[in-house]
Design a protein around this motif. Structure first.
Motif, PDB file in Angstrom:
ATOM      1  N   MET A 188     -71.341  55.448 -84.035  1.00 54.18           N
ATOM      2  CA  MET A 188     -72.265  54.743 -83.277  1.00 54.18           C
ATOM      3  C   MET A 188     -71.878  54.433 -81.909  1.00 54.18           C
ATOM      4  SD  MET A 188     -74.155  50.851 -85.281  1.00 54.18           S
ATOM      5  CE  MET A 188     -72.858  49.346 -84.641  1.00 54.18           C
ATOM      6  N   LYS A 189     -72.562  54.149 -81.111  1.00 59.73           N
ATOM      7  CA  LYS A 189     -72.690  54.398 -80.132  1.00 59.73           C
ATOM      8  C   LYS A 189     -72.486  52.580 -79.365  1.00 59.73           C
ATOM      9  CE  LYS A 189     -75.281  55.976 -77.333  1.00 59.73           C
ATOM     10  NZ  LYS A 189     -76.265  55.800 -75.782  1.00 59.73           N
ATOM     11  N   SER A 190     -70.743  51.878 -78.553  1.00 57.09           N
ATOM     12  CA  SER A 190     -70.577  50.905 -78.594  1.00 57.09           C
ATOM     13  C   SER A 190     -71.940  50.429 -77.435  1.00 57.09           C
ATOM     14  CB  SER A 190     -68.871  50.572 -77.859  1.00 57.09           C
ATOM     15  OG  SER A 190     -69.172  51.157 -75.933  1.00 57.09           O
ATOM     16  N   PHE A 191     -71.938  48.796 -77.943  1.00 57.70           N
ATOM     17  CA  PHE A 191     -73.057  48.462 -77.392  1.00 57.70           C
ATOM     18  C   PHE A 191     -72.258  47.036 -77.077  1.00 57.70           C
ATOM     19  CE2 PHE A 191     -76.662  44.930 -78.189  1.00 57.70           C
ATOM     20  CZ  PHE A 191     -77.145  44.260 -77.190  1.00 57.70           C
ATOM     21  N   ILE A 192     -72.508  47.052 -75.405  1.00 57.91           N
ATOM     22  CA  ILE A 192     -72.361  45.859 -73.982  1.00 57.91           C
ATOM     23  C   ILE A 192     -73.499  44.801 -73.695  1.00 57.91           C
ATOM     24  CG2 ILE A 192     -70.366  45.449 -72.581  1.00 57.91           C
ATOM     25  CD1 ILE A 192     -69.949  48.203 -73.193  1.00 57.91           C
ATOM     26  N   LEU A 193     -73.206  43.745 -73.689  1.00 55.22           N
ATOM     27  CA  LEU A 193     -73.546  42.712 -72.860  1.00 55.22           C
ATOM     28  C   LEU A 193     -73.364  42.436 -71.721  1.00 55.22           C
ATOM     29  CD1 LEU A 193     -75.922  41.240 -72.508  1.00 55.22           C
ATOM     30  CD2 LEU A 193     -74.361  38.802 -74.234  1.00 55.22           C
ATOM     31  N   ALA A 194     -73.875  43.236 -70.505  1.00 58.44           N
ATOM     32  CA  ALA A 194     -73.454  42.670 -69.618  1.00 58.44           C
ATOM     33  C   ALA A 194     -73.733  41.424 -68.738  1.00 58.44           C
ATOM     34  CB  ALA A 194     -74.076  43.506 -68.268  1.00 58.44           C
ATOM     35  N   SER A 195     -73.696  40.300 -69.625  1.00 55.46           N
ATOM     36  CA  SER A 195     -73.737  38.831 -68.958  1.00 55.46           C
ATOM     37  C   SER A 195     -72.621  37.913 -69.567  1.00 55.46           C
ATOM     38  CB  SER A 195     -75.031  38.177 -69.545  1.00 55.46           C
ATOM     39  OG  SER A 195     -75.300  37.638 -69.460  1.00 55.46           O
ATOM     40  N   SER A 232     -71.082  51.579 -65.736  1.00 53.32           N
ATOM     41  CA  SER A 232     -70.203  52.920 -64.284  1.00 53.32           C
ATOM     42  C   SER A 232     -68.499  52.629 -64.946  1.00 53.32           C
ATOM     43  CB  SER A 232     -69.934  52.352 -63.133  1.00 53.32           C
ATOM     44  OG  SER A 232     -69.532  50.980 -62.991  1.00 53.32           O
ATOM     45  N   LYS A 233     -68.292  51.301 -65.871  1.00 55.25           N
ATOM     46  CA  LYS A 233     -66.735  51.227 -65.812  1.00 55.25           C
ATOM     47  C   LYS A 233     -67.144  51.898 -67.824  1.00 55.25           C
ATOM     48  CE  LYS A 233     -66.659  47.385 -63.423  1.00 55.25           C
ATOM     49  NZ  LYS A 233     -67.029  45.944 -63.062  1.00 55.25           N
ATOM     50  N   HIS A 234     -68.210  51.640 -68.191  1.00 55.50           N
ATOM     51  CA  HIS A 234     -68.084  52.210 -69.566  1.00 55.50           C
ATOM     52  C   HIS A 234     -69.465  53.359 -70.054  1.00 55.50           C
ATOM     53  CE1 HIS A 234     -65.564  49.173 -71.161  1.00 55.50           C
ATOM     54  NE2 HIS A 234     -66.060  48.822 -70.004  1.00 55.50           N
ATOM     55  N   PRO A 235     -69.254  54.740 -69.412  1.00 53.84           N
ATOM     56  CA  PRO A 235     -70.692  55.585 -69.258  1.00 53.84           C
ATOM     57  C   PRO A 235     -71.057  56.040 -71.049  1.00 53.84           C
ATOM     58  CG  PRO A 235     -68.610  56.727 -68.535  1.00 53.84           C
ATOM     59  CD  PRO A 235     -67.665  55.610 -68.685  1.00 53.84           C
ATOM     60  N   GLN A 236     -70.628  55.975 -72.119  1.00 54.91           N
ATOM     61  CA  GLN A 236     -70.149  56.306 -73.398  1.00 54.91           C
ATOM     62  C   GLN A 236     -70.907  55.020 -73.949  1.00 54.91           C
ATOM     63  OE1 GLN A 236     -69.406  59.884 -74.702  1.00 54.91           O
ATOM     64  NE2 GLN A 236     -68.906  59.611 -72.346  1.00 54.91           N
ATOM     65  N   ALA A 237     -71.111  53.985 -73.237  1.00 59.83           N
ATOM     66  CA  ALA A 237     -71.969  52.792 -73.564  1.00 59.83           C
ATOM     67  C   ALA A 237     -73.183  52.321 -74.062  1.00 59.83           C
ATOM     68  CB  ALA A 237     -71.088  51.871 -73.675  1.00 59.83           C
ATOM     69  N   LYS A 278     -84.670  51.841 -81.170  1.00 62.82           N
ATOM     70  CA  LYS A 278     -85.197  52.915 -80.585  1.00 62.82           C
ATOM     71  C   LYS A 278     -83.868  54.251 -80.369  1.00 62.82           C
ATOM     72  CE  LYS A 278     -89.935  51.143 -79.560  1.00 62.82           C
ATOM     73  NZ  LYS A 278     -90.500  51.763 -77.982  1.00 62.82           N
ATOM     74  N   ARG A 279     -82.827  53.041 -79.714  1.00 62.62           N
ATOM     75  CA  ARG A 279     -81.440  53.976 -79.054  1.00 62.62           C
ATOM     76  C   ARG A 279     -80.330  53.940 -79.750  1.00 62.62           C
ATOM     77  NH1 ARG A 279     -85.208  51.811 -75.941  1.00 62.62           N
ATOM     78  NH2 ARG A 279     -86.037  53.130 -74.833  1.00 62.62           N
ATOM     79  N   GLY A 280     -80.674  54.054 -81.276  1.00 59.90           N
ATOM     80  CA  GLY A 280     -80.074  53.734 -82.397  1.00 59.90           C
ATOM     81  C   GLY A 280     -78.825  52.196 -82.095  1.00 59.90           C
ATOM     82  N   ILE A 281     -78.315  51.469 -82.275  1.00 64.25           N
ATOM     83  CA  ILE A 281     -77.864  49.484 -82.129  1.00 64.25           C
ATOM     84  C   ILE A 281     -79.143  49.265 -82.688  1.00 64.25           C
ATOM     85  CG2 ILE A 281     -77.537  47.555 -80.865  1.00 64.25           C
ATOM     86  CD1 ILE A 281     -76.071  50.229 -79.605  1.00 64.25           C
ATOM     87  N   HIS A 282     -78.831  48.810 -84.333  1.00 66.24           N
ATOM     88  CA  HIS A 282     -79.054  48.245 -85.155  1.00 66.24           C
ATOM     89  C   HIS A 282     -77.999  47.170 -85.033  1.00 66.24           C
ATOM     90  CE1 HIS A 282     -82.067  51.602 -86.176  1.00 66.24           C
ATOM     91  NE2 HIS A 282     -80.847  52.240 -86.205  1.00 66.24           N
TER      92      HIS A 282
END
Length: 190
Positions: free
Chosen positions: A1-8, A58-63, A183-187
């Motif tokens: 599963m893709k990692s999910f990051i909150l930029a806040s 830009s620091k985590h392009p796989q996320a 829709k983008r795989g984050i459940h």
């Protein structure tokens, strides 16, 4: 599963995503927020959300990275966070007895795509007395919030009614955001 990051670093956005049972990490954007002249509030929040999301992505392009921004607009003026007590008082006096709009923009950045969207919610304040305003300023709540108030805290006593998404006023249109993430795989983790 893709990692999910909150930029806040917003504690409210963190709480809302936790409420939705989402797993994520937090990395606060350090980008200098620059807004083009003459933009409408809905364009401003999407532009700022995108700047934050792109900075962290830009620091985590796989996320998949979520950036968000909220502004309060009254008539043609955007009310940001107050610099001091005097500015907080002026904003609250302006909003007293009036309807204003809260715009929250969201940007999602990943390798596959970048999207932005926003939510607009109208908020009506009760007429505020001098005592109401002074009491609220003494609470300390106005100083890190757009428009000098937080609907989710003590500032709830200022609000007569809202038309739209309560969570967008708090800082993130949660239902729409969760749908876009799914829709983008984050459940949600259930």
């Amino acid at each position: 599963m893709k990692s999910f990051i909150l930029a806040s670093g917003s504690p409210r956005r963190k709480e809302l995503l936790q409420q939705a049972h989402l797993s994520f990490s937090i990395e606060t954007s350090t980008v200098e927020e620059i807004v083009e002249e003459g933009l409408k509030p809905e364009e401003v929040v999407q532009q700022l959300a995108l700047q934050k999301a792109k900075d962290v992505w830009s620091k985590h392009p796989q996320a998949l990275v979520l950036g968000s921004d909220t502004v309060v607009a009254y008539q043609s003026d955007i009310l940001g966070k107050p610099a001091d007590e005097k500015e907080a008082k002026a904003m609250l006096e302006t909003l007293s007895g009036n309807i204003h709009s809260v715009y929250t923009g969201v940007a999602l950045c990943s390798q596959e795509e970048t999207i932005t969207f926003y939510e607009k919610t109208d908020v009506e304040f009760y007429p505020l007395s001098e005592e109401d305003i002074e009491m609220y300023i003494r609470s300390g709540e106005p100083f890190d919030k757009a428009g000098s108030y937080g609907i989710q805290g003590f500032g709830a006593f200022l609000v007569k009614r809202i038309i739209g998404d309560y969570f967008a006023v708090v800082g993130l249109p949660l239902a729409k955001t969760v749908r876009e993430l799914r829709k983008r795989g984050i459940h949600p983790n259930m």
